[in-house]
Design an enzyme around this catalytic site. Structure first.
Site, short mmCIF file in Angstrom:
data_model
loop_
_atom_site.label_atom_id
_atom_site.label_comp_id
_atom_site.label_asym_id
_atom_site.label_seq_id
_atom_site.Cartn_x
_atom_site.Cartn_y
_atom_site.Cartn_z
N ASP A 326 0.82 -1.22 0.00
CA ASP A 326 0.00 0.00 0.00
C ASP A 326 0.85 1.27 0.00
OD1 ASP A 326 0.84 -0.73 2.64
OD2 ASP A 326 -0.53 0.77 3.45
N GLU A 327 0.26 2.33 -0.48
CA GLU A 327 0.80 3.69 -0.38
C GLU A 327 2.26 3.81 -0.78
OE1 GLU A 327 -1.99 5.46 3.20
OE2 GLU A 327 -0.26 4.24 3.77
#
Length: 513
Positions: A326-327
């Site tokens: 993620d991210e």
């Protein structure tokens, strides 16, 4: 005159004793069960446990002995009774009897709890079913009752099985480190409510929390700090195995997460060669995200990942390794896809299944991957089109680190405020267009730890929302209703208090005084 005074004292004492004596409940349907069982048929009597009773175990189900010991411990904590367990080749006439019957139409992880006046029988479809039957039985026991009194269980029959196979929570031990004992407490919270998965977020920008013997600087350097600059910490592999066993004894698997290629500053500070410029990064104690990345075009990066996954897989008996994903904002799209493609195959090589946050759907997913939906619907549905399953963790509904409201003592609110009703009132199978029950393996409620540094602070965010997430995973949507649920939850406040849980007393719940 003396006679009148004595009589008045005697009457007063009798009234006091009557007031202090607990009511014997004989209607099983009056118990505030969470999660709500599939069916309850009430009797009109009670099983009385006076002490020195035996717990009998079907001799063909030797694996139930540890579960019987946990039941003994639970009963002793409530009443102080001394119980023993014994293997038997026949159904006893009295006491408590544990057995597994795979021929009964109960359902995986299901159980039948039958409470008669002299015998309690817990029949599981498997060992997990028996364990869950015990959790249900103990919810009928009174809280804070007089230990000198017998223990009563109302008679009746409960038949029960879960809606979803995966019912879990996540604990972020990277932003703030949680000790072995604190993680065990968290495991106990899950076990009470029949949850069966603990996702441990073991690495992030602020700290690396698991010993990797082939890369020792990860803990020598990367584990030294946490959000706010505390001393951090890590688990040795022996401590991790201790947690895995503690969880397994409670029918819970542990899913370790190594977040990558982003959220990796602790690793980048530990080993300069994992950076594209060959320079080690400074340790980080803030809460910003998206600024770090492993160097995806260096072969040493994939040797690092291989070693980490190899060592973790060897000490993780559960089926999953979580690769994060993620991210990763500073990783170029093509580099990200290339990285996730290679890492999936490394996980597969060591006999584990991949779970990743919904961003991993941008890669070419291999077979049997699970995409964890937290934010992006398009990513998640794209994963389904590639054949992936979905683990539901919608941030706006299921993130335990979100504040209840603007006055909450801990937590953030970037995904919105999540009061207890908002956390409970949703159906995983209808929340997201294009994601149906056939696609979903279950539900997970993550607790990110930017704002909580120990288990006491975490309790405020976890309770009273955790039982609701457990019920979403266990109980069919048609059987769930907020107005009815909140009255059951209200009765669990006393249970939280008896366990020393520092919970949030939501004004939406009619807590019992």
């Amino acid at each position: 005159m003396k006679k009148i005074v004595v009589l008045t004292i005697v009457i007063g004492l009798l009234m006091l004793l009557q007031a202090c004596s607990e009511k014997i409940e004989t209607n099983l349907t009056k118990t505030a069960f969470i999660p709500k069982p599939v069916s309850i048929a009430a009797g009109d009597d009670a099983f009385t446990l006076k002490g020195l009773e035996k717990i009998y175990i079907n001799e063909n189900n030797n694996e139930l002995q540890d579960i019987a010991l946990q039941l003994i411990s639970s009963i002793q904590s409530v009443r102080g009774h001394s119980l023993t367990s014994e293997l038997t080749d026949k159904i006893p006439s009295k006491g408590i009897y544990l057995t597994i019957d795979k021929t009964k139409n109960i359902g995986e992880e299901g159980y039948e709890l039958k409470i008669d006046k002299k015998l309690i029988t817990i029949t599981g479809a498997d060992a997990a079913g028996c364990f869950y039957g015990i959790q249900t039985l103990m919810q009928t026991a009174p809280v804070n009752a007089d230990k000198s009194q017998p223990l009563y269980f109302p008679t009746g029959i409960i038949k029960d099985a879960p809606e979803y196979a995966y019912r879990g929570a996540m604990l972020d031990v990277a932003r703030h480190f949680f000790s072995v004992e604190e993680v065990k407490q968290y495991i106990d919270f899950l076990a009470m409510y029949k949850m069966n998965a603990l996702h441990l977020h073991l690495s992030d920008d602020q700290g690396w929390r698991i010993e990797i013997k082939s890369w020792p600087k990860l803990t020598e350097i990367g584990a030294q700090t946490e959000v706010g600059g505390g001393e951090g910490g890590f688990y040795t592999q022996e401590q991790y195995k201790e947690l895995v066993q503690y969880a397994a004894d409670r029918q819970i698997i542990i899913i370790p997460e190594i977040d990558m290629p982003g959220h990796t500053n602790a690793a980048l500070a530990s080993y300069a060669e994992l950076n594209c410029d060959g320079k080690a990064r400074e340790l980080y104690t803030g809460i910003e995200v998206g600024f770090s990345t492993l160097c995806t075009d260096k072969e040493v990066t994939y040797q690092f990942v291989d070693d980490v996954i190899r060592e973790l897989s060897a000490i993780t008996p559960g089926p999953y390794i979580h690769i994060g994903g993620d991210e990763s904002h500073v990783t170029k799209h093509d580099d990200y896809v290339y990285f996730v493609n290679r890492v999936q195959k490394i996980v597969e090589k060591y006999g584990k299944k991949v779970i990743g946050w919904d961003e991993i759907a941008n890669a070419e997913l291999i077979d049997d991957v699970t995409v964890q939906f937290w934010s992006d619907v398009e990513n998640t549905t794209m994963g389904i089109e590639e054949g992936a399953k979905v683990l539901m963790s919608p941030a706006a509904r299921a993130y335990l680190d979100m504040q209840y409201d603007s006055t909450s003592q801990f937590g953030l609110h970037w995904a919105g405020y999540i009061e207890v009703d908002h956390g409970y009132n949703w159906d995983p199978a209808t929340l997201v267009e294009g994601v149906t029950k056939d696609n979903i393996i279950g539900i997970e409620a993550p607790l990110w730890s930017e704002t909580v540094s120990n288990i006491d602070e975490a309790e405020y965010l976890v309770f009273p929302r955790l039982p609701g997430y457990a019920e979403i995973g266990w109980t069919a949507p048609a059987e769930r209703n907020w107005d009815e649920y909140k009255t059951r939850l209200a009765k669990h406040g006393k249970r939280f208090e008896a366990l020393g849980i520092d919970y949030y007393k939501s004004a939406l719940v009619p807590w019992e005084e």
